[in-house]
Design a protein around this motif. Structure first.
Motif, PDB file in Angstrom:
ATOM      1  N   ILE A   1      -6.173  -7.411  21.189  1.00 14.29           N
ATOM      2  CA  ILE A   1      -5.850  -6.380  20.206  1.00 14.29           C
ATOM      3  C   ILE A   1      -6.018  -5.041  20.923  1.00 14.29           C
ATOM      4  O   ILE A   1      -7.139  -4.570  21.097  1.00 14.29           O
ATOM      5  CB  ILE A   1      -6.786  -6.437  18.978  1.00 14.29           C
TER       6      ILE A   1
ATOM      7  N   MET B   1       1.284  -6.963  16.780  1.00 14.92           N
ATOM      8  CA  MET B   1       1.080  -6.982  15.341  1.00 14.92           C
ATOM      9  C   MET B   1       2.249  -6.255  14.672  1.00 14.92           C
ATOM     10  O   MET B   1       3.267  -6.007  15.318  1.00 14.92           O
ATOM     11  CB  MET B   1      -0.284  -6.386  15.002  1.00 14.92           C
ATOM     12  N   SER B   2       2.106  -5.891  13.400  1.00 16.11           N
ATOM     13  CA  SER B   2       3.245  -5.350  12.655  1.00 16.11           C
ATOM     14  C   SER B   2       3.916  -4.171  13.355  1.00 16.11           C
ATOM     15  O   SER B   2       5.134  -4.033  13.314  1.00 16.11           O
ATOM     16  CB  SER B   2       2.802  -4.937  11.246  1.00 16.11           C
TER      17      SER B   2
ATOM     18  N   TYR C   1       5.060  -5.754  17.556  1.00 14.17           N
ATOM     19  CA  TYR C   1       5.355  -7.139  17.933  1.00 14.17           C
ATOM     20  C   TYR C   1       6.640  -7.266  18.743  1.00 14.17           C
ATOM     21  O   TYR C   1       6.768  -8.172  19.579  1.00 14.17           O
ATOM     22  CB  TYR C   1       5.373  -8.059  16.712  1.00 14.17           C
TER      23      TYR C   1
ATOM     24  N   ARG D   1       1.163 -11.625  15.510  1.00 16.71           N
ATOM     25  CA  ARG D   1       0.359 -11.677  14.294  1.00 16.71           C
ATOM     26  C   ARG D   1       0.804 -10.553  13.358  1.00 16.71           C
ATOM     27  O   ARG D   1       0.482  -9.395  13.579  1.00 16.71           O
ATOM     28  CB  ARG D   1      -1.120 -11.546  14.653  1.00 16.71           C
ATOM     29  N   VAL D   2       1.543 -10.911  12.333  1.00 16.01           N
ATOM     30  CA  VAL D   2       2.172  -9.903  11.475  1.00 16.01           C
ATOM     31  C   VAL D   2       1.717 -10.100  10.030  1.00 16.01           C
ATOM     32  O   VAL D   2       1.904 -11.187   9.467  1.00 16.01           O
ATOM     33  CB  VAL D   2       3.709  -9.985  11.566  1.00 16.01           C
TER      34      VAL D   2
END
Length: 227
Positions: free
Chosen positions: A168, A198-199, A202, A214-215
């Motif tokens: 992350i 992520m959102s 990605y 990971r959304v």
């Protein structure tokens, strides 16, 4: 709360973006797995995604996963659930009972506990090592300088089924160097699965080799808060 029809539409949009990005970089869309993150969202919201055909989900907390997903799994037996948040050692058994993968292995005591519980239960789950690529004090994950030795211990001493790495990136830094660093560490150890993106990033993560993105917000909307 985002309506069920909006969740299905959002899911389709994210899936289309993943496919387009994968093809743009000569990758098969099937090689990029969308982990729909249900953090703080209701079981009903998860069911909307399930009804739309999605099967892979992520939760940040073991307690929340255990509260929401066993009943959903009974109705959708092909559902897969990844733990993507920090895991306390006293929650290892519950995590292994509830989840199909843990993406946040990051310290020896946790690795040893998981190894002992897997041996006791006979379960097999996939494990990712979380790398704290930005070396942030408040964030979980093994530091990059310690990652090589930790990966070796997990695989050789603890005999854990490590399949990949997760990171992350710091919120205030461009994620590309962090994604590249994760890829370099994985390559050194022959690990083929990279959970990153992520959102908000990605699509860049897919460009840089992500196999799992990971959304949450882009599918389920803003996180729900308890009254």
């Amino acid at each position: 709360m985002t309506s069920h029809s909006h969740i299905a539409a959002n899911l389709a949009d994210v899936q289309a973006r993943i496919a387009a990005q994968a093809k743009a970089w000569n990758r098969s869309p099937d090689d990029v797995h969308l982990v729909a993150v249900g953090k703080t969202h209701s079981a009903e919201a998860m069911e909307a995604a399930l009804a739309a055909g999605h099967r892979l989900f992520g939760e940040n907390r073991v307690q929340e996963a255990a509260a929401k997903f066993p009943a959903l799994r009974a109705r959708y037996p092909d559902l897969k659930l990844h733990l993507i948040g920090p895991l306390q050692t006293n929650k290892i058994r519950q995590a292994i009972e509830t989840c199909d993968a843990i993406q946040t292995v990051d310290r020896d005591k946790l690795a040893q506990g998981i190894a002992a519980e897997l041996a006791k239960s006979g379960r097999h789950i996939d494990l990712f090592i979380q790398v704290n690529s930005g070396e942030e004090e408040q964030k979980a994950g093994i530091h990059p300088r310690d990652a090589d030795d930790f990966i070796r211990r997990c695989r050789e001493e603890y005999k854990l089924p490590i399949v990949g790495l997760m990171c992350i990136p710091p919120a205030d830094e461009h994620p590309a160097p962090h994604f590249a660093l994760l890829g370099e560490i994985a390559k050194r150890h022959g690990l083929t699965q990279l959970s990153m993106g992520m959102s908000g990033d990605y699509e860049l993560a897919i460009q840089m080799g992500a196999t799992h993105v990971r959304v949450g917000t882009a599918i389920f909307g803003a996180r729900e808060t308890k009254a």
